[in-house]
Design a protein around this motif. Sequence first.
Motif, short mmCIF file in Angstrom:
data_model
loop_
_atom_site.label_atom_id
_atom_site.label_comp_id
_atom_site.label_asym_id
_atom_site.label_seq_id
_atom_site.Cartn_x
_atom_site.Cartn_y
_atom_site.Cartn_z
N ILE A 181 0.74 -1.09 0.44
CA ILE A 181 -0.01 0.01 -0.03
C ILE A 181 0.88 1.38 0.12
O ILE A 181 0.53 2.25 -0.63
N SER A 182 2.06 1.24 0.63
CA SER A 182 2.72 2.16 0.83
C SER A 182 3.39 2.70 -0.59
O SER A 182 3.82 3.81 -0.86
N PHE A 183 3.77 1.79 -1.40
CA PHE A 183 4.02 2.02 -2.96
C PHE A 183 2.96 2.47 -3.72
O PHE A 183 3.26 3.05 -4.71
N ALA A 206 13.16 4.60 -7.34
CA ALA A 206 13.13 3.21 -8.04
C ALA A 206 14.64 3.04 -7.95
O ALA A 206 15.12 2.01 -8.94
N ASP A 207 15.65 3.48 -7.25
CA ASP A 207 16.94 3.22 -7.37
C ASP A 207 17.30 1.56 -6.94
O ASP A 207 16.66 1.01 -6.18
N GLY A 208 17.83 0.98 -7.99
CA GLY A 208 18.02 -0.13 -7.85
C GLY A 208 17.00 -1.26 -8.55
O GLY A 208 17.02 -2.52 -8.46
N LEU A 209 16.07 -0.83 -8.86
CA LEU A 209 15.03 -1.70 -9.28
C LEU A 209 14.52 -1.51 -10.65
O LEU A 209 13.32 -1.79 -11.21
N GLN A 210 15.81 -1.09 -11.56
CA GLN A 210 15.60 -0.98 -12.78
C GLN A 210 14.98 -2.05 -13.68
O GLN A 210 14.12 -2.08 -14.55
N LEU A 211 15.37 -3.25 -13.17
CA LEU A 211 14.84 -4.61 -13.85
C LEU A 211 13.37 -4.55 -13.68
O LEU A 211 12.67 -5.10 -14.52
N LEU A 212 12.85 -4.35 -12.56
CA LEU A 212 11.39 -4.22 -12.09
C LEU A 212 10.66 -3.33 -13.19
O LEU A 212 9.68 -3.59 -13.61
N THR A 213 11.14 -1.96 -12.95
CA THR A 213 10.55 -0.91 -13.47
C THR A 213 10.65 -0.90 -14.99
O THR A 213 9.84 -0.18 -15.91
N SER A 214 11.53 -1.65 -15.52
CA SER A 214 11.29 -1.85 -17.01
C SER A 214 10.32 -2.60 -17.65
O SER A 214 9.91 -2.58 -18.76
N LEU A 232 6.24 0.79 -10.13
CA LEU A 232 6.23 0.32 -9.05
C LEU A 232 4.87 0.26 -8.61
O LEU A 232 4.55 -0.55 -7.60
N ARG A 233 4.09 0.91 -8.72
CA ARG A 233 2.70 0.95 -8.51
C ARG A 233 2.06 -0.16 -8.99
O ARG A 233 1.32 -0.90 -8.10
N HIS A 234 2.42 -0.85 -10.01
CA HIS A 234 1.97 -2.20 -10.37
C HIS A 234 2.70 -3.26 -9.71
O HIS A 234 1.82 -4.36 -9.09
N TRP A 235 3.79 -2.99 -9.12
CA TRP A 235 4.52 -4.28 -8.41
C TRP A 235 3.88 -3.93 -6.95
O TRP A 235 4.07 -4.97 -6.28
N ALA A 236 3.54 -2.81 -6.48
CA ALA A 236 2.75 -2.87 -5.30
C ALA A 236 1.76 -3.94 -5.08
O ALA A 236 1.52 -4.47 -4.09
N TRP A 237 1.10 -4.36 -6.32
CA TRP A 237 0.23 -5.27 -6.16
C TRP A 237 0.59 -6.54 -5.47
O TRP A 237 -0.25 -7.33 -5.02
N LEU A 238 1.97 -7.05 -6.32
CA LEU A 238 2.34 -7.97 -5.69
C LEU A 238 2.62 -8.01 -4.10
O LEU A 238 1.93 -9.16 -3.73
N TRP A 239 2.94 -7.25 -3.67
CA TRP A 239 3.30 -7.06 -2.11
C TRP A 239 1.76 -7.19 -1.32
O TRP A 239 1.63 -8.16 -0.42
N ILE A 240 0.84 -6.64 -2.02
CA ILE A 240 -0.51 -6.49 -1.34
C ILE A 240 -1.22 -7.81 -1.48
O ILE A 240 -1.65 -8.50 -0.64
N THR A 260 12.10 -12.24 -2.75
CA THR A 260 13.06 -12.88 -3.61
C THR A 260 13.11 -12.04 -4.85
O THR A 260 14.29 -11.80 -5.45
N VAL A 261 12.01 -11.64 -5.45
CA VAL A 261 11.94 -10.69 -6.54
C VAL A 261 12.73 -9.55 -6.29
O VAL A 261 13.41 -9.09 -7.31
N TRP A 262 12.45 -8.88 -5.36
CA TRP A 262 13.32 -7.80 -4.97
C TRP A 262 14.83 -7.95 -4.93
O TRP A 262 15.79 -7.19 -5.32
N ALA A 263 15.22 -9.07 -4.22
CA ALA A 263 16.52 -9.48 -4.18
C ALA A 263 17.33 -9.71 -5.49
O ALA A 263 18.25 -8.98 -5.76
N ILE A 264 16.51 -10.20 -6.39
CA ILE A 264 16.98 -10.48 -8.00
C ILE A 264 17.24 -9.07 -8.63
O ILE A 264 18.20 -9.06 -9.11
N ALA A 265 16.15 -8.10 -8.32
CA ALA A 265 16.29 -7.03 -8.97
C ALA A 265 17.78 -5.89 -8.40
O ALA A 265 18.30 -5.56 -9.25
#
Length: 155
Positions: free
Chosen positions: A40-42, A49-57, A61-69, A98-103
Motif C-alpha cells: 500500500i505504501s508503494f 526506484a533506485d536499484g529496481l530498474q529490472l522491475l520498472t523496465s 512500482l505502483r503495479h509491483w505494489a500489487w504483488l506485495w498486497i 526474492t523478486v526484489w533481491a534478484i532486481a
Amino acid sequence: MRAAALMQTPHRVLRSLRKRVGRRGVFLLILGIGKTCWGISFIVDPPAADGLQLLTSLCSLRHWAWLWIVVGLVTAGSAFLRIGRDWAGFVAALIPPTVWAIAYLAAAVSGEYSRGAFVALWYLTSHVGVIMWAATVPEHSVPPVPRRPGKGNAA
C-alpha cells in the motif's frame, strides 16, 4: 467494574486469536499485514526506484505494489489454516523479497546501483531466510514450562 471488563475484552480477543492460529499463524499474520502495508505504501507514496530498474523496465512500482498486497493477503489468510495447509502462506511470503533481491542483485552486477548487493543480501537473509526458517518450525516444539512442586509434594 464495567470499565475493567471492557479493558479485558481486547486481551481475551488476542488470546483467543493466538490460540486459534498458533505460533506459525501469528508469524504469518504479522508477515501478511506487513507485506500488505508495504505494498500500500508503494501506491500511496511510491519511493525512488533506485536499484529496481529490472522491475520498472517491466511496469511501474505502483503495479509491483500489487504483488506485495496480494501476497500479503494470501500470507495473512494462511494464518487461519491448519498446520500443513499453511504452506501457501510461506511460499507466497517468499515471492516479493526474492523478486526484489534478484532486481537489486542485477542492479549491482550491471553497475546501476552500487548498494544493490547489500540490499539483495538483506532481503535474502532478513526476509527469505527468516521465512524459510519459520516454515520449518513445528507448532509445538518448545517443551512446557516445568511446574514447581506444590505443597505436600516431594521434590
